[in-house]
Design a protein around this motif. Sequence first.
Motif, PDB file in Angstrom:
ATOM      1  N   LEU A  70       0.940  -1.083   0.097  1.00 39.55           N
ATOM      2  CA  LEU A  70       0.046  -0.001  -0.031  1.00 39.55           C
ATOM      3  C   LEU A  70       0.880   1.202   0.136  1.00 39.55           C
ATOM      4  CD1 LEU A  70      -2.720   1.046   0.145  1.00 39.55           C
ATOM      5  CD2 LEU A  70      -2.769   1.249   2.619  1.00 39.55           C
ATOM      6  N   GLU A  71       1.866   1.201   0.705  1.00 38.84           N
ATOM      7  CA  GLU A  71       2.628   2.548   0.662  1.00 38.84           C
ATOM      8  C   GLU A  71       3.579   2.434  -0.481  1.00 38.84           C
ATOM      9  OE1 GLU A  71       4.964   0.984   3.808  1.00 38.84           O
ATOM     10  OE2 GLU A  71       4.064   1.852   5.650  1.00 38.84           O
ATOM     11  N   LEU A  72       3.958   1.587  -1.262  1.00 38.05           N
ATOM     12  CA  LEU A  72       4.514   1.607  -2.659  1.00 38.05           C
ATOM     13  C   LEU A  72       3.660   2.066  -3.477  1.00 38.05           C
ATOM     14  CD1 LEU A  72       7.003   0.872  -4.255  1.00 38.05           C
ATOM     15  CD2 LEU A  72       6.082  -1.135  -4.570  1.00 38.05           C
ATOM     16  N   VAL A  77       3.802   5.702  -5.814  1.00 35.88           N
ATOM     17  CA  VAL A  77       3.879   5.542  -7.133  1.00 35.88           C
ATOM     18  C   VAL A  77       2.597   6.888  -7.680  1.00 35.88           C
ATOM     19  CG1 VAL A  77       2.982   4.460  -9.376  1.00 35.88           C
ATOM     20  CG2 VAL A  77       4.739   3.489  -7.556  1.00 35.88           C
ATOM     21  N   VAL A  78       1.394   6.695  -6.951  1.00 42.20           N
ATOM     22  CA  VAL A  78       0.618   7.673  -7.351  1.00 42.20           C
ATOM     23  C   VAL A  78       0.963   9.078  -7.078  1.00 42.20           C
ATOM     24  CG1 VAL A  78      -1.627   8.462  -6.577  1.00 42.20           C
ATOM     25  CG2 VAL A  78      -1.404   6.190  -6.973  1.00 42.20           C
ATOM     26  N   LEU A  79       1.769   9.157  -5.863  1.00 43.97           N
ATOM     27  CA  LEU A  79       2.211  10.673  -5.673  1.00 43.97           C
ATOM     28  C   LEU A  79       3.324  11.065  -6.412  1.00 43.97           C
ATOM     29  CD1 LEU A  79       2.031  12.835  -3.570  1.00 43.97           C
ATOM     30  CD2 LEU A  79       3.990  11.735  -2.279  1.00 43.97           C
ATOM     31  N   PHE A 101       5.333  14.595 -10.858  1.00 46.73           N
ATOM     32  CA  PHE A 101       6.082  14.803 -11.774  1.00 46.73           C
ATOM     33  C   PHE A 101       5.164  14.784 -13.110  1.00 46.73           C
ATOM     34  CE2 PHE A 101       9.082  13.392  -8.716  1.00 46.73           C
ATOM     35  CZ  PHE A 101       9.701  14.331  -8.529  1.00 46.73           C
ATOM     36  N   GLY A 102       4.052  14.063 -13.308  1.00 45.90           N
ATOM     37  CA  GLY A 102       3.232  14.002 -14.343  1.00 45.90           C
ATOM     38  C   GLY A 102       3.674  12.843 -14.876  1.00 45.90           C
ATOM     39  N   PRO A 103       2.918  12.170 -15.832  1.00 47.12           N
ATOM     40  CA  PRO A 103       3.101  10.971 -16.562  1.00 47.12           C
ATOM     41  C   PRO A 103       4.226  11.191 -17.702  1.00 47.12           C
ATOM     42  CG  PRO A 103       0.840  11.628 -17.101  1.00 47.12           C
ATOM     43  CD  PRO A 103       1.498  12.560 -15.963  1.00 47.12           C
TER      44      PRO A 103
END
Length: 155
Positions: free
Chosen positions: A8-10, A14-16, A21-23
């Motif tokens: 969950l932390e990983l 990744v979402v953060l 930074f944007g995709p």
Amino acid sequence: MFTDIGALELVTLVVLAVLVFGPDKLPKVIQDVSRFIRKIREFSDSAKSDIRSELGPEFKDFEFEDLNPKTFLRKQLENNEDLKELKDLRSTFDLKKEMNEVADAVHGRETLPAVNGSAGAGTTANGSPAGTPDLLKKQDGPAAAERPPYDSDAT
């Protein structure tokens, strides 16, 4: 490296990272970070090899993990012959028996020989060794008549 990070932390990281930074920029940031980590590893490996070469051949078995105090002590204690003798001595010493003998001496009771676990000679009807008071039995005498003082703050 990241052994204490859960799934969950990983996912949260990744979402953060995608949000910050944007995709579009995220692959470039990942490349930069991995290149930076690779350079740090190369620098530390070269520093370790320089230190080993400067120390000379007498320190060929030197490991940098030994600089951790816990690792150093564990390694020293494993190789110490005096401690093996202490372990042998410790196995012959029965602390519980010694403490019981001291307590009996303080209370003025005679020490009893060890009974081999069966209720036989040297035990009372309730199974306790003869000579030791039955702590579950109601005491008669001055200690039983005294009541502890009433503490109004404790209630």
